[in-house]
Design an enzyme around this catalytic site. Structure first.
Site, short mmCIF file in Angstrom:
data_model
loop_
_atom_site.label_atom_id
_atom_site.label_comp_id
_atom_site.label_asym_id
_atom_site.label_seq_id
_atom_site.Cartn_x
_atom_site.Cartn_y
_atom_site.Cartn_z
N SER A 115 0.74 -1.13 -0.01
CA SER A 115 0.05 0.05 0.01
C SER A 115 0.72 1.20 -0.17
O SER A 115 0.76 2.07 -0.70
CB SER A 115 -0.87 -0.03 1.26
OG SER A 115 -1.49 1.31 1.34
N TRP A 165 2.32 1.70 -3.57
CA TRP A 165 1.31 2.05 -4.26
C TRP A 165 0.98 3.40 -4.34
O TRP A 165 0.95 4.00 -5.32
CB TRP A 165 0.22 1.29 -4.05
CG TRP A 165 -1.11 1.50 -5.09
CD1 TRP A 165 -1.15 0.95 -6.25
CD2 TRP A 165 -2.11 2.50 -4.93
NE1 TRP A 165 -2.58 1.59 -6.76
CE2 TRP A 165 -2.78 2.51 -5.93
CE3 TRP A 165 -2.43 3.58 -3.81
CZ2 TRP A 165 -3.89 3.24 -6.20
CZ3 TRP A 165 -3.39 4.50 -4.10
CH2 TRP A 165 -4.28 4.30 -5.11
N HIS A 166 1.03 3.96 -3.26
CA HIS A 166 0.71 5.40 -3.07
C HIS A 166 1.89 6.30 -3.70
O HIS A 166 1.63 7.52 -4.02
CB HIS A 166 0.73 5.80 -1.40
CG HIS A 166 -0.80 5.55 -1.07
ND1 HIS A 166 -1.11 4.26 -0.78
CD2 HIS A 166 -1.81 6.49 -1.08
CE1 HIS A 166 -2.39 4.31 -0.33
NE2 HIS A 166 -2.61 5.53 -0.70
N GLY A 167 3.20 5.93 -3.66
CA GLY A 167 4.29 6.67 -4.20
C GLY A 167 5.56 5.98 -4.08
O GLY A 167 5.75 5.20 -3.38
N PHE A 213 -1.12 9.52 -7.46
CA PHE A 213 -0.75 8.05 -7.21
C PHE A 213 -1.27 7.23 -8.22
O PHE A 213 -1.80 7.41 -9.14
CB PHE A 213 -1.47 7.78 -5.90
CG PHE A 213 -0.96 8.77 -4.61
CD1 PHE A 213 0.39 9.03 -4.59
CD2 PHE A 213 -2.01 9.50 -3.98
CE1 PHE A 213 0.71 10.06 -3.53
CE2 PHE A 213 -1.57 10.21 -3.03
CZ PHE A 213 -0.41 10.63 -2.63
#
Lengths: 474, 353
Positions: free
Chosen positions: A317, A320-322, A474
């Site tokens: 997670s 995935w966000h950055g 994102f």
């Protein structure tokens, strides 16, 4: 194109609504679908036409792979792996290539050049959505429908660039429902109501907080009060920004008689990190659980494996966000708290509810600093400020407010303004009904009319400020 | 039921449109950014927001345009010395694109016959060229007018402040002169009351790194400056009136710092390139950078920003046409500037040890 812009609200949306319902005069729904796809692609490619090619290629490849998975049963697994590799490769190249090379250069002392690739809009969202589609075809939970429906599932503009992440099954049945093709005043009014609330959250609240955050995260030698105000401002900004976007998406869906799943449910009222992730970016949590946590074994393989699986899910997670270590650490810390809560089990319930909510909020607030910071140095500056009991002064708030709109207001006004705003918004997130509840309880009353029209009108005044949605990155 | 909901939708549109109409009418009548008419000594003025309105609607025949170096010009001195009706637009850190936008607007309106433009060296060294002037204030179409009347800046920033000013005025509250300055068109963006001047202050700021000359990236500097100068000159239409450029009188400490950072010679070459290029047109260029007063730090607040007395002196030079630079006297000016800088360096040798 962004929802909170003149071009979208005054031109694009009215034209698409009129065009869409006009085409319902034809018996065949294909015209409406093609029109909506064309509008969605225009929406997507408005700022950069090059993105269009990428999304079109992504859609075509995934659709072909899905057909292969469905029809060539013997080799379905191979095709699924190929599909996953394609999607992961695509996002890996555009989102993580430079991050990977940067780290290789640091570790091995090499000098590989960075590509400085521009991250295509919403790539994380439409890639994730299509991956989940391939898996559901492989599991025989779904069947590949016609190309038009599939393209509409991926490109439907209300959820295209920043979610909510929708499942094929929940969208396709709605696209096929003949009753949803014609104008429905009740849905339309509810859509307007939800869109207005979302627009207000984004254009009025989040964009105002964004000024404080932008000023604050550039400061050094931050005092205690300023440190907390900066952190809280971002905690509020990201909530109003992203939930505002989701509200607008849900509202737009309603205008077309499409129910888009909810993404937020008063997340700051959560009593644990576990609970927080059931209320924050709900559709991402659902997707990560289905496609990462459960395939890893979920909670079926003992306590240790469950802890590892939970931690890995949050690690993914974060990534995935950055593509930055700050995001990774943010994800890992959330994962750590999640694991701790799992291990503590029901013992946590002995702590009073209000204490648990407060503790959860402080943890989430502290971790958002890491999420927002451009690097660890910047995050440390804010953390140092939040712990700087040696400087309890409030004069620095003047710098946090900054020279807004060309006016440098006197110190007293700045202090009252920012303190009042942050406190008021904290009351709103803790005490007020969320927009999901509001939508569920919506009736076309005078009160709702006043709320919607005032929220919409005030938000329109704020649109002259240039802004960007946080989750577009994102 | 359906009828009631349809009425709700229509009412929503009606209320929103009514609010917009009422707000537009109020904003039009106040007109804080002078997009329809100008009103002196009434509203709080920010150069970034009122410049375009002033250029379009103010009564003037001479436009003075430039950076913070032009912000303290006294319009009364200009009226008296140059016998003109001036409008001065000084925007701190103005860049080439912004100058181009404003000068283009001035050409369109045709009010000015004379254009005095301050030429800051930083205009040529910077790489950023984005405009900070809201686009809706530069365009003249209906949509832009509505964007202005319903803008965030108007409704959440300036109208509340202007109403507060009006109320205080109504109550007979006398505001400090700083606030009076902020409402005066003649004093637009004037910062002379905000700072103290003198050798001690300049040296303290320089040593403390405060208000010092920003570090200039010297990589490929000259070719970058040449490119920027070409773009800058392309902003002008020299047929539209009398054009005057002036290089502001930075202090000798500024030039010592330029020597320290290794771009002194590049600046001199860039200035030469500029003068040679604009000399092809019917323009005047003033170079105040070698003037004697630049060696006296009492005239400054930091290495480059000077007091309003220096602005007055510059106006007198415009009137007497002193300090005009041409292709012919460029070398001589450069020599004087170098001599001044070296003498200053000797005087303040400790600073550079």
């Amino acid at each position: 194109m962004v929802f909170s812009s003149y071009i979208f609200i005054l031109l694009f949306l009215p034209l698409v609504i009129v065009g869409y319902y006009f085409l319902s005069i034809f018996k065949n729904s294909i015209y409406q679908k093609i029109f909506l796809i064309a509008a969605s692609l225009f929406f997507y490619g408005y700022y950069n036409v090059k993105y269009l090619l990428l999304i079109v290629i992504s859609i075509i490849v995934n659709y072909i792979v899905a057909i292969w998975i469905q029809e060539k049963k013997l080799h379905a697994k191979i095709f699924l792996v190929l599909g996953i590799l394609f999607n992961v490769g695509l996002i890996g190249y555009f989102k993580y290539y430079d991050f990977f090379i940067e780290n290789v250069n640091v570790i091995f002392g090499t000098d590989f050049l960075l590509k400085n690739l521009l991250l295509p809009l919403g790539i994380s969202f439409f890639t994730f959505q299509q991956l989940s589609f391939l898996v559901s075809i492989y599991k025989k939970e779904e069947k590949v429908e016609n190309l038009c429906d599939y393209v509409l599932f991926v490109t439907f503009f209300p959820q295209l660039v920043a979610g909510p992440i929708v499942l094929y099954s929940e969208m396709i049945t709605q696209f096929k429902d003949e009753k949803r093709r014609v104008f429905n005043a009740e849905n339309f009014a509810a859509g307007i109501y939800m869109f207005s609330i979302g627009l207000f959250k984004k254009a009025v609240l989040a964009d105002t907080l964004a000024e404080f955050v932008s000023n604050g995260f550039g400061m050094v030698d931050i005092g205690f009060v300023a440190g907390w105000i900066i952190a809280l401002s971002y905690t509020l900004q990201i909530y109003f920004d992203f939930s505002g976007y989701s509200d607008m998406a849900i509202g737009l869906g309603r205008m077309f008689n499409i129910n888009i799943p909810f993404n937020f449910l008063s997340p700051y009222k959560a009593e644990s990190i576990t609970d927080f992730w059931k209320r924050w970016h709900i559709t991402l949590g659902r997707a990560l659980s289905t496609y990462i946590y459960i395939p890893l074994g979920g909670n079926r393989k003992g306590i240790i494996r469950t802890c590892i699986n939970l931690f890995m899910t949050f690690f993914v997670s974060g990534l995935w966000h950055g593509a930055a270590w700050t995001f990774v650490l943010w994800g890992m810390l959330h994962g750590t708290f999640r694991v701790l809560e799992y291990l503590m089990g029901k013992r946590l319930e002995k702590i009073p509810h209000s204490v648990r909510v407060t503790m959860t909020f402080f943890i989430v607030n502290a971790l958002w600093v890491l999420f927002r910071a451009e690097n660890f140095t910047q995050a440390i500056e804010v953390y140092k400020g939040m712990l700087n009991l040696g400087n309890l002064g409030i004069n620095q708030l003047d710098m946090v407010v900054g020279v807004s709109g060309g006016i440098n207001f006197p110190l007293v006004i700045d202090i009252v303004y920012i303190m009042a705003m942050v406190i008021l918004l904290l009351i709103v997130v803790f005490r007020f009904r969320n927009s999901v509840t509001r939508l569920q309880e919506f009736v076309a009353s005078k009160r709702e009319l006043l709320v919607a029209s005032l929220a919409f009108a005030v938000a329109m005044l704020c649109l002259s400020r240039e802004s960007i949605f946080i989750y577009f990155n994102f | 039921m359906n009828k009631k909901i349809k009425k709700w939708i229509v009412s929503f549109v009606g209320i929103v449109l009514s609010i917009m109409l009422i707000l537009s009418t109020i904003a039009y009548s106040i007109d804080p950014f002078f997009q329809f008419r100008t009103k002196d000594d009434s509203y709080m003025l920010s150069g970034w927001f009122v410049s375009s309105g002033l250029i379009k609607n103010y009564d003037y025949d001479m436009l003075i345009l430039g950076s913070s170096m032009t912000q303290n010009f006294d319009m009364d001195v200009i009226r008296e010395e140059l016998k003109v009706n001036p409008l001065h637009i000084g925007l701190g850190g103005i860049n080439s694109r912004e100058i181009g936008e404003l000068i283009g607007l001035a050409y369109e309106t045709g009010n000015a016959e004379k254009f005095f433009v301050g030429v800051d060296m930083s205009i040529f060294t910077t790489d950023t060229n984005e405009s900070r002037i809201p686009s809706y204030l530069l365009k003249d179409d209906m949509l832009s007018k509505f964007r202005y009347l319903l803008s965030y800046e108007v409704w959440f920033r300036y109208i509340p402040v202007d109403i507060a000013f009006m109320m205080l005025d109504g109550l007979g509250v006398e505001l400090p002169i700083k606030f009076e300055y902020s409402k005066s068109i003649d004093k637009l963006e004037d910062w002379s009351l905000d700072y103290s001047f003198g050798e001690e202050i300049v040296l303290a700021n320089y040593i403390g790194g405060k208000y010092a000359v920003s570090n200039v990236n010297t990589d490929d500097l000259y070719s970058r400056m040449v490119k920027n100068i070409d773009n800058f000159i392309a902003n002008f239409d020299f047929e539209k009136g009398e054009h005057v450029f002036f290089f502001p009188p930075y202090s000798s400490l500024y030039w010592c710092n330029a020597q320290e950072q290794g771009y002194f010679d590049m600046y001199m070459q860039a200035k030469e390139y500029f003068v040679n290029n604009v000399s092809e047109y019917d323009v005047k260029v003033y170079d105040f950078q070698y003037a004697e007063l630049t060696t006296n730090l009492d005239n400054y607040r930091d290495t480059s920003h000077y007091s309003s007395e220096v602005n007055d002196w510059m106006v007198k030079c415009f009137a007497s046409q002193e300090y005009i630079v041409t292709k012919e006297n460029l070398d001589m000016n450069k020599e004087i500037l170098t001599t001044n800088t070296n003498a200053f360096r000797k005087k303040y040798a400790k600073l550079f040890e």
